[in-house]
Design a protein around this motif. Structure first.
Motif, PDB file in Angstrom:
ATOM      1  N   UNK A   3      37.814  30.358  52.005  1.00  0.00           N
ATOM      2  CA  UNK A   3      36.519  30.152  51.358  1.00  0.00           C
ATOM      3  C   UNK A   3      35.416  30.957  52.024  1.00  0.00           C
ATOM      4  N   UNK A   4      35.587  31.306  53.304  1.00  0.00           N
ATOM      5  CA  UNK A   4      34.541  32.021  54.035  1.00  0.00           C
ATOM      6  C   UNK A   4      35.147  33.190  54.810  1.00  0.00           C
ATOM      7  N   UNK A   5      35.650  34.209  54.144  1.00  0.00           N
ATOM      8  CA  UNK A   5      36.280  35.318  54.860  1.00  0.00           C
ATOM      9  C   UNK A   5      35.272  36.135  55.660  1.00  0.00           C
ATOM     10  N   UNK A   6      35.751  36.751  56.717  1.00  0.00           N
ATOM     11  CA  UNK A   6      34.926  37.625  57.554  1.00  0.00           C
ATOM     12  C   UNK A   6      35.667  38.940  57.724  1.00  0.00           C
ATOM     13  N   UNK A   7      34.944  40.049  57.574  1.00  0.00           N
ATOM     14  CA  UNK A   7      35.508  41.389  57.708  1.00  0.00           C
ATOM     15  C   UNK A   7      34.685  42.165  58.724  1.00  0.00           C
ATOM     16  N   UNK A   8      35.354  42.927  59.578  1.00  0.00           N
ATOM     17  CA  UNK A   8      34.682  43.874  60.458  1.00  0.00           C
ATOM     18  C   UNK A   8      34.969  45.279  59.943  1.00  0.00           C
ATOM     19  N   UNK A   9      33.918  46.034  59.680  1.00  0.00           N
ATOM     20  CA  UNK A   9      34.043  47.411  59.190  1.00  0.00           C
ATOM     21  C   UNK A   9      33.722  48.380  60.325  1.00  0.00           C
ATOM     22  N   UNK A  10      34.589  49.359  60.540  1.00  0.00           N
ATOM     23  CA  UNK A  10      34.410  50.384  61.569  1.00  0.00           C
ATOM     24  C   UNK A  10      34.282  51.739  60.873  1.00  0.00           C
ATOM     25  N   UNK A  11      33.252  52.503  61.217  1.00  0.00           N
ATOM     26  CA  UNK A  11      33.170  53.837  60.633  1.00  0.00           C
ATOM     27  C   UNK A  11      31.770  54.378  60.546  1.00  0.00           C
ATOM     28  N   UNK A  12      31.506  55.114  59.472  1.00  0.00           N
ATOM     29  CA  UNK A  12      30.276  55.880  59.348  1.00  0.00           C
ATOM     30  C   UNK A  12      29.108  55.035  58.854  1.00  0.00           C
ATOM     31  N   UNK A 256      38.557  44.305  48.086  1.00  0.00           N
ATOM     32  CA  UNK A 256      38.833  43.558  49.309  1.00  0.00           C
ATOM     33  C   UNK A 256      38.264  42.149  49.228  1.00  0.00           C
ATOM     34  N   UNK A 257      37.033  42.017  48.726  1.00  0.00           N
ATOM     35  CA  UNK A 257      36.438  40.688  48.570  1.00  0.00           C
ATOM     36  C   UNK A 257      37.283  39.822  47.642  1.00  0.00           C
ATOM     37  N   UNK A 258      37.771  40.422  46.567  1.00  0.00           N
ATOM     38  CA  UNK A 258      38.570  39.658  45.605  1.00  0.00           C
ATOM     39  C   UNK A 258      39.879  39.186  46.221  1.00  0.00           C
ATOM     40  N   UNK A 259      40.561  40.070  46.954  1.00  0.00           N
ATOM     41  CA  UNK A 259      41.842  39.665  47.532  1.00  0.00           C
ATOM     42  C   UNK A 259      41.661  38.618  48.621  1.00  0.00           C
ATOM     43  N   UNK A 260      40.570  38.710  49.371  1.00  0.00           N
ATOM     44  CA  UNK A 260      40.327  37.731  50.438  1.00  0.00           C
ATOM     45  C   UNK A 260      39.998  36.345  49.891  1.00  0.00           C
ATOM     46  N   UNK A 261      39.585  36.289  48.646  1.00  0.00           N
ATOM     47  CA  UNK A 261      39.266  34.991  48.038  1.00  0.00           C
ATOM     48  C   UNK A 261      40.308  34.568  47.007  1.00  0.00           C
ATOM     49  N   UNK A 262      41.507  35.160  47.098  1.00  0.00           N
ATOM     50  CA  UNK A 262      42.632  34.649  46.334  1.00  0.00           C
ATOM     51  C   UNK A 262      42.922  35.294  45.006  1.00  0.00           C
ATOM     52  N   UNK A 263      42.273  36.410  44.665  1.00  0.00           N
ATOM     53  CA  UNK A 263      42.532  37.051  43.371  1.00  0.00           C
ATOM     54  C   UNK A 263      43.931  37.636  43.317  1.00  0.00           C
ATOM     55  N   UNK A 264      44.538  37.587  42.138  1.00  0.00           N
ATOM     56  CA  UNK A 264      45.822  38.238  41.920  1.00  0.00           C
ATOM     57  C   UNK A 264      45.618  39.761  41.880  1.00  0.00           C
ATOM     58  N   UNK A 265      46.690  40.543  42.099  1.00  0.00           N
ATOM     59  CA  UNK A 265      46.537  42.002  42.154  1.00  0.00           C
ATOM     60  C   UNK A 265      45.826  42.607  40.950  1.00  0.00           C
ATOM     61  N   UNK A 266      46.181  42.194  39.753  1.00  0.00           N
ATOM     62  CA  UNK A 266      45.529  42.757  38.568  1.00  0.00           C
ATOM     63  C   UNK A 266      44.048  42.377  38.525  1.00  0.00           C
ATOM     64  N   UNK A 267      43.724  41.160  38.934  1.00  0.00           N
ATOM     65  CA  UNK A 267      42.332  40.719  38.955  1.00  0.00           C
ATOM     66  C   UNK A 267      41.532  41.516  39.983  1.00  0.00           C
ATOM     67  N   UNK A 268      42.138  41.729  41.154  1.00  0.00           N
ATOM     68  CA  UNK A 268      41.437  42.451  42.214  1.00  0.00           C
ATOM     69  C   UNK A 268      41.200  43.904  41.820  1.00  0.00           C
ATOM     70  N   UNK A 269      42.202  44.551  41.223  1.00  0.00           N
ATOM     71  CA  UNK A 269      42.029  45.939  40.808  1.00  0.00           C
ATOM     72  C   UNK A 269      40.985  46.050  39.707  1.00  0.00           C
TER      73      UNK A 269
END
Length: 281
Positions: A3-12, A256-269
């Motif tokens: 319900x509360x995913x956390x992501x760390x982004x590394x880069x530009x 990424x947000x969709x998959x972290x909150x349980x979306x199916x592959x077709x929904x996430x794409x």
């Protein structure tokens, strides 16, 4: 579902200066519009994740200057933790200058990323990072930093963005360490050193080289998501493109947000393609 995913982004993380000629303008001194805005792959993805309700921390290199402090303030105001920003004394905060045609197609670009180029594995604030459900790296990072993050054993699942054909090859040595790779077909060809005639073929080639899940776009042609779930292909909606800058970043954040909150592959794409379409318009 988390319900509360956390992501760390590394880069530009830098400032984009985008110049676009007016419709019908011709010549080397064409009238048009010049816009300055926050940019960088990791920064753009972080902003997209925050807008989707995901907690996010950005680890990026900036200069010890007013531009770097302005970026940090903007990020915090947008809901992105800037605690991972690394200010480099003597380096200026990066700038990306892009020249676009009136139809939004990119003609040329130059990136001045001296602060990012100075980043080294020893500079990463890993001990200070919060627990995360995923890490996302972009291929703008120096190769030693990419390898150091990939080779850590005690880390969250690792996602990567290939960024460009020129930079994608930096990911080749760590493919088997990637839980997910986002790229377009041309970037997949650069990584695989092979011609690949469709997004699905590209995603399958990446999976065969060890990537656990590959999400590949192909311009206006169908995109593909290949992994343990099998494969999904979807065509992006057609429409006018105002600008191509940041389309991939928008897709990655939404997917990424969709998959972290349980979306199916077709929904996430579908969510990723819809976000890119909104960005293009």
């Amino acid at each position: 579902m988390n319900a509360s995913p956390h992501v760390v982004c590394f880069g530009a993380a830098h400032w984009d200066v985008i110049a676009r000629a007016n419709p019908g303008a011709r010549g080397a001194d064409a009238p048009g519009l010049v816009v300055t805005r926050p940019g960088g792959v990791a920064l753009n993805v972080a902003l997209g994740l925050a807008a989707a309700g995901v907690a996010v921390t950005l680890v990026a290199a900036v200069g010890d200057d007013a531009e770097g402090r302005a970026l940090a303030a903007m990020l915090e105001a947008a809901g992105v933790s800037a605690a991972g920003l690394i200010p480099y004394r003597g380096a200026e905060t990066g700038r990306y200058v892009g020249i676009e045609r009136a139809d939004g197609e990119l003609i040329a670009a130059v990136a001045d990323l001296a602060a990012l180029d100075a980043m080294a594995p020893a500079h990463l604030p890993l001990d200070a990072l919060p627990p995360a459900d995923a890490w996302l790296i972009d291929a703008n990072l120096p190769a030693p930093v990419i390898r150091a993050l990939a080779m850590l054993d005690d880390r969250p699942p690792l996602m990567a963005d290939a960024v460009s054909e020129a930079k994608a090859a930096k990911l080749r040595p760590i493919l088997a360490r990637l839980d997910r790779l986002y790229c377009n077909r041309a970037e997949a060809e650069a990584i695989c050193a092979a011609g690949l005639n469709a997004a699905r073929a590209a995603a399958e080639a990446l999976a065969a080289r060890g990537v656990r899940r590959a999400v590949v776009t192909n311009g206006p042609l169908p995109a593909a998501d290949v992994g343990a779930h099998g494969h999904v292909t979807l065509s992006p909606d057609k429409g006018a493109v105002r600008s191509v800058t940041g389309l991939g970043d928008a897709l990655i954040a939404a997917h990424l947000a969709a998959t972290l909150t349980g979306a199916r592959p077709a929904e996430a794409l579908a969510a990723g393609l819809a976000a890119a379409r909104r960005r293009a318009a």
